[in-house]
Design an enzyme around this catalytic site. Structure first.
Site, mmCIF file in Angstrom:
data_model
loop_
_atom_site.group_PDB
_atom_site.id
_atom_site.type_symbol
_atom_site.label_atom_id
_atom_site.label_comp_id
_atom_site.label_asym_id
_atom_site.label_seq_id
_atom_site.Cartn_x
_atom_site.Cartn_y
_atom_site.Cartn_z
ATOM 1 C CG HIS A 410 30.335 15.072 9.828
ATOM 2 N ND1 HIS A 410 31.561 14.444 9.885
ATOM 3 C CD2 HIS A 410 29.649 14.428 8.843
ATOM 4 C CE1 HIS A 410 31.621 13.475 9.003
ATOM 5 N NE2 HIS A 410 30.471 13.443 8.347
ATOM 6 C CG ASP A 414 36.829 13.025 9.076
ATOM 7 O OD1 ASP A 414 36.116 14.008 8.767
ATOM 8 O OD2 ASP A 414 38.037 12.933 8.797
#
Length: 439
Positions: A410, A414
């Site tokens: 992450h 995204d």
């Protein structure tokens, strides 16, 4: 009379054929006017010169054949710079006979299992002294025939090594109860704990036993923990209706097998769909360089496919998947899988990879969250196919369904990009025409 430094011609050398007869090439025989010396022009042999002195003899004649007490150095192949240590499992003990191309030992590192053969190269691992029997003598009638030649231990003829050199003596085989024997690579298996003599005798006992963690398992544990400590891992899920891909496989598997001599499986569909989705979402194929704090975008797609073997999990790489068709992918998967089952994967087969596919469905897994394989940024987890009731066009139907999971870093990817990527894979697997139409 010729000078001491002048060599004898080839014709004269051929006249020494009688000298080479017999089983002992290092024997000494007297030839008039001939001696041997080392010359720079013949690195693998020795020059024959005429001695002008009054004493003529042949000293240490050497041929290109293996000579008595020759030392053969068995060396390791060239390892990657990151490989600095490994565990050695010997298949031969001191005094055993070693044939050409026969397995001598197995080196287990954190990346692969490497087998050493007679004609290896690289850093010296061990030295062996070859013993050859001398020419048999004619036995007297009253005497018993001579005993058969016996291979002697290597340490008896090798001088003591220096402190910095590698010892020439091999350790004995781990199992003293059974004599060491050569066996193919596919037959090399980890030693299991001996079973109890009586299955009912050990009931109720609170016993335990310990086994050393092999180097590959240690490396896997280290890398997975590093991934947890480094990556901000997040997992997104989806489910795939496998009806169309199963129907396509059932309809075309015979023609595919006849043309390509390969079975059409489901893994090739996911590999092809992943390459298609990685081209649409190149950030999933990228990686963060923590040293320079840069994002490295790859213009190629190398997909690692996790394969379970008796030795543990290995991850061979399919390279340049974006340029392959179904047949190319199936052929590569078949070749890598066969090498993995035979423990013949090399470092080059597992080095690299920009994205990983892990298929826990072969073990019956219904659901799970895979862990990223560093230095990659994402991994796709496939699971087993089960018939489940789903809503199709406002009606409940039973369809073959598979859960899929995408774990991603992450820090780089995204949620929108990860979900879009997984939906691309879902669309390409559920309807292969998406790949044909590039939509």
């Amino acid at each position: 009379m010729l000078s001491r430094t002048r060599c004898v011609s080839r014709a004269f050398s051929r006249s020494l054929a009688a000298f080479q007869k017999g089983n002992c090439p290092l024997g000494r025989r007297s030839l008039p006017g001939v001696s041997l010396c080392q010359g720079p022009s013949y690195p693998d042999s020795r020059k024959i010169v005429i001695d002008s002195s009054s004493i003529f003899s042949v000293r240490c004649f050497r041929t290109t054949a293996v000579c008595k007490d020759d030392v053969i150095t068995v060396s390791t192949p060239a390892f990657a710079e990151s490989v600095t240590e490994g565990d050695v499992r010997w298949e031969k003990a001191v005094g055993d006979t070693v044939a050409e191309d026969e397995v001598v030992c197995e080196i287990e590192t954190d990346k692969l299992f490497q087998l050493l053969f007679h004609e290896s190269f690289g850093n010296a691992l061990a030295e062996f002294v070859l013993r050859f029997p001398t020419a048999p003598t004619k036995a007297k009638p009253a005497e018993a025939p001579p005993a058969a030649p016996k291979v002697e231990p290597a340490v008896s003829a090798v001088p003591p090594p220096s402190a910095a050199s590698i010892p020439t003596q091999m350790p004995p085989v781990p199992s003293p109860s059974q004599p060491p024997a050569s066996k193919p690579v596919s037959a090399v298996k980890p030693t299991a704990a001996p079973p109890l003599a009586d299955p009912g005798a050990g009931r109720g006992l609170r016993s335990e036993h310990r086994e050393k963690m092999n180097r590959m398992r240690q490396r896997i544990a280290q890398r997975l923990k590093e991934a947890q400590n480094t990556c901000a891992m997040l997992t997104t899920f989806n489910e795939i209706d496998m009806s169309n891909i199963q129907e396509m496989r059932a309809r075309h598997k015979d023609a595919f097998l006849k043309k390509h001599n390969l079975k059409l499986g489901f893994m090739s569909a996911f590999v092809k769909a992943s390459a298609f989705a990685l081209q649409e979402q190149p950030v999933v194929n990228a990686v963060i360089d923590d040293a320079t704090r840069e994002i490295v975008y790859r213009d190629y797609i190398d997909i690692s496919v996790a394969v379970a073997t008796p030795r543990g999990l290995v991850v061979p790489v399919i390279r340049n998947v974006e340029t392959m068709n179904y047949a190319d992918i199936e052929r590569t998967i078949s070749e890598l899988g066969e090498k993995a089952r035979k423990n013949e994967l090399a470092i080059e087969d597992m080095d690299g990879g920009t994205f990983t596919i892990s298929n826990g469905g072969v073990f019956g897994s219904l659901f799970g969250t895979p862990i990223i394989n560093p230095p990659q940024s994402a991994i796709l987890g496939m699971h087993a196919i089960f018939d489940r009731p789903v809503a199709v066009g406002g009606k409940v139907e039973v369809r073959p369904m598979m859960f899929v999971a995408l774990t991603y870093d992450h820090r780089l990817i995204d949620g929108r990009e990860a979900v879009t990527f997984l939906r691309k894979i879902k669309a390409a697997v559920e309807d292969p025409r998406v790949l044909l139409l590039d939509i």
